[in-house]
Enzyme design. Structure first.
Site, PDB file in Angstrom:
ATOM      1  CB  CYS A 133      -0.884  -0.015   1.245  1.00 23.28           C
ATOM      2  SG  CYS A 133      -1.703   1.551   1.557  1.00 23.28           S
ATOM      3  CB  CYS A 192      -5.525   6.066  -3.000  1.00 26.07           C
ATOM      4  SG  CYS A 192      -4.137   5.122  -3.578  1.00 26.07           S
ATOM      5  CB  THR A 249      -3.764   4.251   5.068  1.00 22.89           C
ATOM      6  OG1 THR A 249      -4.546   3.082   5.277  1.00 22.89           O
ATOM      7  CG2 THR A 249      -2.726   3.979   4.004  1.00 22.89           C
ATOM      8  CD  GLU A 302      -2.552   0.437   7.407  1.00 17.99           C
ATOM      9  OE1 GLU A 302      -1.748  -0.468   7.705  1.00 17.99           O
ATOM     10  OE2 GLU A 302      -2.736   0.823   6.231  1.00 17.99           O
ATOM     11  CG  HIS A 361     -10.975   4.814  -0.480  1.00 17.70           C
ATOM     12  ND1 HIS A 361      -9.751   5.164  -1.024  1.00 17.70           N
ATOM     13  CD2 HIS A 361     -10.689   4.132   0.659  1.00 17.70           C
ATOM     14  CE1 HIS A 361      -8.781   4.716  -0.241  1.00 17.70           C
ATOM     15  NE2 HIS A 361      -9.327   4.084   0.784  1.00 17.70           N
ATOM     16  CE1 TYR A 395      -9.345   0.595  -0.585  1.00 16.99           C
ATOM     17  CE2 TYR A 395      -8.522  -1.616  -0.260  1.00 16.99           C
ATOM     18  CZ  TYR A 395      -8.772  -0.355   0.228  1.00 16.99           C
ATOM     19  OH  TYR A 395      -8.420  -0.049   1.516  1.00 16.99           O
ATOM     20  CB  CYS A 422      -4.096   0.148  -5.253  1.00 16.07           C
ATOM     21  SG  CYS A 422      -4.938  -0.596  -3.824  1.00 16.07           S
ATOM     22  CD  GLU A 455      -4.545  -1.047   2.880  1.00 19.28           C
ATOM     23  OE1 GLU A 455      -3.675  -1.456   2.078  1.00 19.28           O
ATOM     24  OE2 GLU A 455      -4.430   0.012   3.523  1.00 19.28           O
TER      25      GLU A 455
END
Ligand SMILES: Cc1cc2nc3c(=O)[nH]c(=O)nc-3n(C[C@H](O)[C@H](O)[C@H](O)COP(=O)(O)OP(=O)(O)OC[C@H]3O[C@@H](n4cnc5c(N)ncnc54)[C@H](O)[C@@H]3O)c2cc1C
Ligand code: SF4
Length: 474
Positions: free
Chosen positions: A91, A95, A182, A248, A283, A287, A289, A437
């Site tokens: 991560c 974002c 995050t 986190e 969001h 993901y 990502c 996550e």
């Protein structure tokens, strides 16, 4: 420059029961900073992908600070996210901040239209500054929430949801905490915002504000990750991904001051629900990502099959096809959600809600199956491999070189490195980013099912069926 900007801040951080004086150079923390730095590096290496023209300041800006002007902007954002996943294997933490500035554009505008407030101009002023200085914004949406059956104002401790405790001529004071943030520590600013729909009784909980991550009254408590102590060991093989990691923090806000210029909602409870659902539209499509991480793990699985001499087996090829199918299914729903984006009254575009939720719902499942298949191809050595120190030892080293050989042409060290990478992403530090996550970030699976239920227009679908079946519709 980004790394330097994190130095010298009087930021309060705790990790393993100690206050950390220099988080930037801490071996456990640094990989997460490297991952965020990748968002700056990509903007230099590939400006078409990772920067955009900002009409707000008449300059090119990092795409993580760009206001979405078209569906194409969201599509390029998704491509950038996949690329960064391929580069970092974790991560990269930026974002949620981008999706926060996106949702604030329309929410501040809509509140102003209804209440005659000046939130939108305040927000634009802040954003200009963020774009000029290429800043990172951490998204503080999730409260600790205490008893999940109770609303904020019904909790036994009022601080279990973050709320306003005092208002003065200069600004507001807040108290509470935000969980699982995050990149909390790696951010320059933190935006706090409501996590759920709120009633009139929850007025003090309807607050949105921007705060420096090192503001007086803020304490970060670092979240530990599986196998995190390997970062303190010598060598880089057992770390699996020595350079990059996620982060986190639990962020505590004790009487933290926010000047009015940085307050973007104060008491407008009726907008909390919209804020959450618009944020998740952005969001949950972000993901994609995870498809970049999926590319890494598919590559690792294919490589270990090569190293083991199993690459020609039909079931190995079929498992790689299955992994690719799952990964591209995630990508297709995310990117479709971006192509289907619609313009909001404030002028910004927003992802299609249904497809964004489908994307995130796929993400709650498919990386687990992809990981299972990667572990299948890896073989048991992935979890029984001796340590790097044993490879270096004068007695055990030669024995390991002899008995842990796969294909004779492949160095044993390469085999160990790929196995450690698969371990890292499916059981170790970056399993946080690739698996858990994927499950809980941007809302647990049930949160998507609720949104899908709301948006699935089942009555309209019943009518389609009834018409074709010859049933009269009133
Ligand atoms: C790695 C990671 C990164 C994250 N990053 C961020 C971030 O940057 N910013 C941010 O704001 N948040 C972030 N989150 C938070 C994320 O959005 C939450 O984890 C998610 O919304 C779930 O909340 P929770 O963890 O409190 O789980 P819980 O609320 O405890 O949920 C646990 C289970 O209980 C169920 N449940 C919860 N409440 C109820 C209820 N009332 N009725 C019935 N069932 C219920 C859930 O569906 C779930 O199955 C992150 C989370 C993770 C794991
Ligand atoms: S989980 Fe993905 S979308 Fe969220 S901040 Fe990390 S990289 Fe970005």
């Amino acid at each position: 420059m980004y790394v330097e900007s994190l130095r010298g801040r009087d930021i309060k951080v705790y990790l393993f029961g100690k206050q950390i004086q220099n988080p930037v150079d801490h071996a456990i923390i640094r990989p997460s900073i490297n991952a965020l730095k990748a968002t700056y590096d990509l903007a230099i290496e590939d400006p078409d992908l990772a920067t955009a023209w900002s009409p707000l300041i008449n300059e090119r800006v990092n795409r993580f600070l760009h206001i979405v002007e078209s569906p194409e902007d969201l599509v390029i954002k998704n491509r950038m996210q996949r690329r960064l996943g391929q580069i970092t294997g974790t991560c990269f933490q930026r974002c949620a901040g981008l999706d926060t500035i996106s949702v604030l554009h329309s929410i501040t505008y809509d509140i102003d239209q209804k209440h005659g407030t000046v939130y939108h101009q305040r927000y634009l002023n802040f954003l200009k500054q963020a774009q000029q200085h290429n800043l990172i914004i951490g998204a503080g949406m999730t409260d600790p929430k205490g008893d999940r059956s109770k609303r904020p104002s019904e909790q036994s401790d009022p601080d279990l949801f973050l709320h306003v405790i005092k208002r003065t001529k200069k600004g507001i004071y807040i108290k509470g905490a935000k969980a699982h943030m995050t990149g909390g520590l790696n951010s320059h600013w933190i935006c706090v915002m409501p996590t759920m729909n709120l009633s009139e009784k929850d007025k003090d909980y309807a607050v949105v504000g921007m705060i420096p991550a090192h503001a007086v009254g803020i304490t970060h408590i670092y979240g530990r990750q599986s196998c995190d102590l390997r970062a303190l060991e010598e060598g880089d093989i057992d770390k699996g991904n020595a350079k990059f990691g996620g982060q986190e923090t639990l962020v505590i806000f004790d009487n933290v001051f926010i000047p009015w210029d940085h307050v973007f909602m104060d008491g407008e409870t009726e907008f909390a629900q919209d804020m959450v659902s618009r944020f998740t539209s952005y969001h949950r499509a972000s993901y994609v990502c995870k498809t970049g991480l999926g590319d890494v793990i598919i590559g690792a699985a294919a490589t270990i099959a090569d190293y083991n001499g199993a690459e020609k087996a039909s079931h190995i090829k079929d498992k790689l096809v299955e992994m690719t199918h799952l990964n591209e299914t995630i990508y297709s729903s995310g990117i479709a959600s971006s192509y289907e984006a619609k313009k909001l009254p404030s002028g910004i575009y927003k992802n299609d809600e249904m497809l964004a939720n489908i994307c995130k719902h796929n993400v709650t499942r498919f990386p687990y199956e992809i990981s299972r298949l990667a572990q299948d191809l890896a073989g048991g050595l992935m979890v029984t491999l001796p340590s790097e120190q044993d490879f270096k030892h004068e007695i055990t080293g030669p024995l390991l070189e002899k008995y842990l050989q796969g294909k004779a042409s492949v160095p044993v060290e390469h085999r160990a490195r790929i196995l450690r990478l698969i371990e890292n992403m499916t059981l170790g530090r970056n399993a946080v980013g690739y698996l858990t996550e994927s499950l809980h970030g941007a809302g647990s699976p049930q949160a998507q099912r609720i949104q899908i239920t709301r948006a699935m227009r089942v009555e309209e679908k019943k009518d389609f069926a009834k018409r074709i079946a010859g049933i009269q519709i009133d």
